[in-house]
Design a protein around this motif. Structure first.
Motif, short mmCIF file in Angstrom:
data_model
loop_
_atom_site.label_atom_id
_atom_site.label_comp_id
_atom_site.label_asym_id
_atom_site.label_seq_id
_atom_site.Cartn_x
_atom_site.Cartn_y
_atom_site.Cartn_z
N MET A 109 10.95 24.08 -0.48
CA MET A 109 9.89 23.88 0.58
C MET A 109 9.26 22.50 0.66
SD MET A 109 7.87 27.51 0.11
CE MET A 109 8.37 27.82 -1.43
N MET A 110 9.21 21.64 1.63
CA MET A 110 8.66 20.53 1.29
C MET A 110 7.40 20.42 2.55
SD MET A 110 10.40 16.82 1.22
CE MET A 110 11.73 16.61 2.29
N ASP A 111 6.63 19.74 2.17
CA ASP A 111 5.52 19.24 3.15
C ASP A 111 5.95 17.97 3.98
OD1 ASP A 111 3.19 18.07 4.17
OD2 ASP A 111 2.00 17.89 2.41
N VAL A 112 6.16 17.99 4.97
CA VAL A 112 6.58 16.74 5.95
C VAL A 112 5.49 16.21 6.73
CG1 VAL A 112 9.17 17.19 6.00
CG2 VAL A 112 7.57 18.21 7.59
N SER A 113 4.04 16.58 6.46
CA SER A 113 3.30 16.21 7.17
C SER A 113 2.88 14.54 7.15
CB SER A 113 1.69 16.85 6.77
OG SER A 113 1.58 16.18 5.36
N GLY A 114 2.14 14.20 7.94
CA GLY A 114 1.90 12.67 8.14
C GLY A 114 1.61 11.86 6.79
N SER A 115 0.83 12.58 5.89
CA SER A 115 0.72 12.07 4.77
C SER A 115 1.85 11.71 3.71
CB SER A 115 -0.36 12.67 3.97
OG SER A 115 -0.14 14.10 3.78
N ARG A 163 -9.99 -1.17 7.62
CA ARG A 163 -9.54 -0.60 8.96
C ARG A 163 -9.03 0.62 8.68
NH1 ARG A 163 -5.22 -4.47 11.28
NH2 ARG A 163 -4.75 -4.70 9.03
N LEU A 164 -8.87 1.50 9.75
CA LEU A 164 -8.55 3.08 9.61
C LEU A 164 -7.08 3.09 10.27
CD1 LEU A 164 -11.65 5.16 10.34
CD2 LEU A 164 -10.55 4.57 8.06
N LYS A 165 -6.62 4.14 9.86
CA LYS A 165 -5.09 4.45 10.21
C LYS A 165 -4.90 5.96 10.37
CE LYS A 165 -0.29 4.12 8.66
NZ LYS A 165 0.46 4.13 7.59
N PRO A 166 -4.49 6.38 11.42
CA PRO A 166 -4.10 7.73 11.61
C PRO A 166 -3.30 8.39 10.76
CG PRO A 166 -3.85 6.75 13.83
CD PRO A 166 -3.95 5.75 12.77
N VAL A 167 -3.40 9.25 9.64
CA VAL A 167 -2.49 9.69 8.67
C VAL A 167 -1.86 11.08 9.11
CG1 VAL A 167 -2.31 10.64 6.29
CG2 VAL A 167 -3.47 8.66 6.73
N GLU A 168 -2.89 12.11 9.57
CA GLU A 168 -2.55 13.24 10.03
C GLU A 168 -3.38 13.67 11.45
OE1 GLU A 168 -2.91 16.28 7.15
OE2 GLU A 168 -1.08 15.59 5.93
N ILE A 169 -2.67 13.87 12.61
CA ILE A 169 -3.24 14.42 13.77
C ILE A 169 -2.83 15.39 14.10
CG2 ILE A 169 -3.63 13.76 16.11
CD1 ILE A 169 -4.76 11.61 14.34
N ARG A 191 -7.33 7.60 7.32
CA ARG A 191 -7.63 6.78 6.09
C ARG A 191 -7.49 5.20 6.07
NH1 ARG A 191 -4.14 11.17 2.35
NH2 ARG A 191 -5.79 12.76 2.17
N SER A 192 -7.88 4.56 5.12
CA SER A 192 -7.67 3.11 5.19
C SER A 192 -6.32 2.56 5.39
CB SER A 192 -8.12 2.60 3.64
OG SER A 192 -9.38 2.66 3.54
N ASP A 193 -6.22 1.64 6.18
CA ASP A 193 -4.64 0.98 6.32
C ASP A 193 -4.46 0.59 5.11
OD1 ASP A 193 -2.60 -0.51 7.10
OD2 ASP A 193 -3.34 -0.67 8.93
N PRO A 194 -3.10 0.99 4.40
CA PRO A 194 -2.60 0.54 3.04
C PRO A 194 -2.75 -1.09 2.94
CG PRO A 194 -1.12 2.17 3.82
CD PRO A 194 -2.20 2.01 5.10
N GLU A 195 -2.48 -1.62 4.32
CA GLU A 195 -2.46 -3.36 4.22
C GLU A 195 -3.70 -3.90 3.94
OE1 GLU A 195 -0.96 -4.80 7.73
OE2 GLU A 195 1.26 -3.83 7.41
N ASP A 196 -4.89 -3.00 4.12
CA ASP A 196 -6.31 -3.34 4.00
C ASP A 196 -6.80 -3.21 2.65
OD1 ASP A 196 -6.28 -4.51 6.63
OD2 ASP A 196 -8.20 -3.34 7.02
N ARG A 197 -6.15 -2.29 2.01
CA ARG A 197 -6.53 -1.76 0.69
C ARG A 197 -6.60 -2.98 -0.41
NH1 ARG A 197 -4.18 3.59 -1.09
NH2 ARG A 197 -5.43 3.34 -2.85
N VAL A 198 -7.73 -3.09 -1.28
CA VAL A 198 -7.72 -4.06 -1.99
C VAL A 198 -7.70 -3.93 -3.52
CG1 VAL A 198 -8.36 -6.17 -0.84
CG2 VAL A 198 -10.00 -4.68 -1.87
#
Lengths: 358, 149
Positions: free
Chosen positions: A188-194, B73-79, B89-96
């Protein structure tokens, strides 16, 4: 034969080499990608190829440093790679054995007495007829000797035994019914956006080795693949490793589908059940985590040999779900969890998941 | 009282830390303050609750452009429209460093936190912003970009 001994020795060297580089092989997907139907090619760049060495002959062609001054003449740099990569083929079974030796994994003990049975043809009978390829030389000779002695024609001074047609004996098979050891692996694998591409690659590498190890212990192994974000669905192997969604994570959706599949198709008396779940641990809500725990406690854990959960770190670190599982099932031996912060941790994670030998 | 005054008044009441609560037009805001002064505020968590649910698809497009008051900056991770929620969450490019901003939307509520990644997992962390930035952030979080029903 000498060549067999040499070949065996060469294979031992190669096995040793693979063992030493096992962590590298396990953390890269190069190996998984090279998997054929049964064989896996492993590139070994540093194997010393055997070469001829000259003895102490007094006459012959010499080689040395030489004498002289001034610039020498040479050729320009080549444009081909300088290192020759030797590819060695292993069966997946051999690789699993090497991994087992290196990680000191205990053998899996199938649970209980399986009720499922399988019929196999075992060559342990002897018949008077059969194909010549199955002729049993020792039994044929013994029969011929017995006949010769019984007929009084045996001469100890000149013990020549000539088998006739009636003396010939052949190996023949006997059908034998045995309890079947069968296992079903539910990935089973989570394929969500994260869950990003890197996380999926890690899961892919882990699944390859887990699969190989379990297959080593069972005659019949079936694998089923479930992906989930907020909803779960069953997919084939390729889709399992390629899909990426942007939705949220409802882990309970995967557990519900797994339970449904097991209830319909895999009676627990007959199957050894291995659910493996991979996620970054960011479940949607605490209430869904509670539901997951309930599904695990009531069904998935009692039905399974072992429930394994591997949490792969994303670029945002590690989620909460693994802590919730560990906190709840602290005394449950059949729940094994493992964190995979990076590719380098794959080998340790596999060792954790398979250490119990269930 | 203007919204600006309401925010200032609430923050003045928690200068040494505490929870500031602000009632606005159609929104209720809760800010966990570590400390604040006349210019700035150190925040642990912000929660904005609206009278109506967020349109998560619309905010997934809008907030990366409008929510610019946070350190990254924010980036959509899960909609996830099926569940009425989203995670940005933070856009990975902006993270320091090893921290990132996270905005979690569930139905009618949006919650902002800063997380620090550690070998053991994650832990909540504070961040600082000016009062002006905080006012802008609350404005941005109350709008999802969808048309009024």
């Amino acid at each position: 034969m000498r060549i067999d001994r040499d070949l065996g020795r060469f294979r031992d060297i190669v096995r040793g080499k693979v063992r030493r580089d096992l962590r590298k092989h396990m953390s890269s997907n190069e190996l998984v990608g090279k998997q054929g139907k049964k064989l896996v090619s492993i590139p070994l760049p540093q194997i010393g190829i055997p070469r001829l060495r000259y003895g102490d002959n007094k006459k012959g062609v010499g080689q040395g440093d030489g004498q002289g001054e001034g610039p020498g003449q040479g050729q320009e740099a080549g444009d081909a790679p300088g290192e020759h990569l030797l590819e060695v083929e292993f069966t997946v079974q051999e690789l699993a054995e090497i991994m087992g030796e290196e990680l000191e994994l205990p053998r899996i003990e199938p649970k209980g007495e399986s009720q499922a049975q399988t019929t196999k043809n075992i060559y342990k009978g002897i018949a008077k007829t059969g194909p010549e390829s199955l002729r049993h030389f020792k039994r044929t000779y013994r029969q011929a000797l017995r006949r010769t002695i019984a007929s009084g024609t045996f001469n100890p001074e000149r013990p020549v035994i000539v088998p006739i047609k009636e003396d010939k004996r052949y190996r023949t098979f006997v059908p034998e019914t045995r309890p079947r050891s069968a296992a079903v692996i539910l990935y089973m694998m989570d394929v969500s956006g994260s869950m990003g591409q890197e996380q999926k690659e890690i899961v892919r590498a882990q699944a390859f080795w887990l699969d190989a190890w379990i297959r080593l212990h069972y005659e019949d192994v079936e694998t089923r693949f479930i992906i989930h974000d907020a909803a779960a669905r069953e997919v084939d192997r390729d889709t399992f490793f390629r899909t990426r969604e942007s939705g949220g994570t409802l882990i309970s959706s995967a557990y519900k589908l797994a339970i449904e599949i097991l209830e319909k198709e895999y009676p627990r008396e007959a199957w050894n059940i291995y659910p493996f779940h991979f996620s970054d641990g960011d479940n949607w809500s605490k209430s869904d985590t509670q539901l997951c725990i309930q599904l695990l406690r009531d069904k998935l854990i009692p039905w399974s040999n072992q429930f394994s959960y591997a949490q792969v770190d994303s670029q945002y670190g590690s989620g909460q779900f693994i802590k919730d599982l560990e906190g709840t099932f602290v005394e449950e031996d059949k729940v094994v969890t493992s964190r995979v912060p990076s590719r380098d941790a794959i080998m340790d994670s596999i060792k954790t998941l398979l250490a119990a030998g269930r | 009282m203007t919204p600006r005054d309401a925010i200032d008044l609430a923050l003045d009441g928690v200068r040494a830390g505490g929870t500031a609560q602000i009632e606005g037009a159609g929104t209720q805001t809760e800010i966990e303050v570590v400390e604040s002064d006349r210019l700035g505020v150190k925040v642990r968590r912000i929660r904005v609750e609206r009278d109506r649910a967020y349109d998560v698809e619309a905010l997934g497009d809008r907030w990366p452009k409008t929510v610019r008051q946070l350190p990254d900056r924010l980036k959509p991770v899960e909609i996830e429209p099926r569940l009425g929620g989203a995670t940005l969450r933070s856009d990975p490019e902006d993270r320091v460093d090893d921290t990132f901003m996270e905005v979690e939307v569930r139905d009618r509520a949006a919650e902002v936190q800063r997380q620090r990644t550690t070998p053991a997992g994650r832990e909540a962390s504070d961040w600082s912003m000016t009062r002006e930035q905080l006012r802008g952030l609350l404005d941005a979080l109350s709008e999802d970009g969808a048309e009024e029903p």
